[in-house]
Design a protein around this motif. Structure first.
Motif: not given
Lengths: 155, 155
Positions: A12-13, B106, B112
């Motif tokens: 995840c971010g 990203f 996201h």
DNA sequence: CTCTTGTGGTTTTAGTTTGCAACCGATATG
DNA sequence: CATATCGGTTGCAAACTAAAACCACAAGAG
């Protein structure tokens, strides 16, 4: 070398950046880099960590594009380590960390270093999260939303 | 258990918080706590880390006053882990980390998760560091200043 | 030219940490 | 009573960390 932090295939971010930074030492190296340190020996003296660890951390930071080596700066035969643009992007994170530290890790009148505006010498403002319309947001005023799933994708 | 990060007796305003948080896992636990997770099993399922590690991390976070255990919430016989005010103070740090991740980890059109204003469903603004007079500050516009030394104190 | 010093690392080696797996006790559940 | 689920603790092999020794190179000193 890269320690997988999350078990999910696509991190995840939050986890992805953590993985790139590497560990706490790296963050302290980055802080020192913001303070103007550039040389291996400077970092080592400032942080007091073992040279092999510093070597590995610097290599990792360079590998992740957070720092880069530049061939010299004062004509010396050695290289220096400087933050890339990506590395400079970590500035707000370090400020957030520092402000949190000031809030909760020092006695009210315990002296500590302060981040000040270079022009006015006044302390900087607190970091604040704001909505598009300028309202200040607390944690509970926000939500994480999933990206719109492309057709056929499944969680 | 507590791994000393800095060799200096009095750790600086960046190292001290890092030491309290513990490690990356702890930060992911805190992120999950902001997302509403409270139970041991929830964290374990979300993060996929070994139970002994989770146990140790939660204990450490509680010991440092970042989380606390509350006896129940739905009458269940188990305890839950919730962020203290100190823990909630880490929200800007997590936002900074997330925004940095969005910027550099990203692809431009890679989907996201996004942090949005709960009220308007619009993405939040970027964190910005500002001077007292409202000017936006970059890293190079700031300096760290030492506290004024009390009489007799020496570096 | 040889000796020493300082910088920037790598290698060695021991000590620590990690995390999988197994176990455990305390509720539910059938 | 048998079984499952939750929230852990314990044992242990494997991975990682870090202190110290070592190495390579360059610059001076004599």
């Amino acid at each position: 070398m890269a320690k997988r932090i999350s078990h999910k295939d696509s991190m995840c971010g939050v986890a992805r950046p953590l993985d790139a930074i590497g560990d706490w030492w790296s963050l302290l190296i980055i802080r020192d880099a913001f303070d103007g340190l550039r040389r291996f020996g400077e970092f080592q003296k400032s942080l007091g960590l073992a040279k092999n660890i510093l070597s590995a951390r610097l290599r990792n930071l360079v590998a992740h594009g957070i720092m880069e080596t530049v061939p010299a700066s004062d004509g010396g035969p050695y290289q220096e380590y400087v933050l890339t643009r990506k590395g400079q992007g970590l500035f707000p994170l370090l400020v957030a960390l520092r402000q949190w530290g000031e809030d909760f890790f020092f006695e009210p009148n315990e002296p500590h270093v302060t981040l000040v505006d270079r022009a006015t010498k006044l302390p900087v403002r607190r970091l604040e999260l704001r909505a598009q319309d300028g309202r200040m947001l607390m944690a509970e005023d926000t939500v994480i939303v999933l990206p719109p799933l492309a057709a056929g994708e499944r969680e």
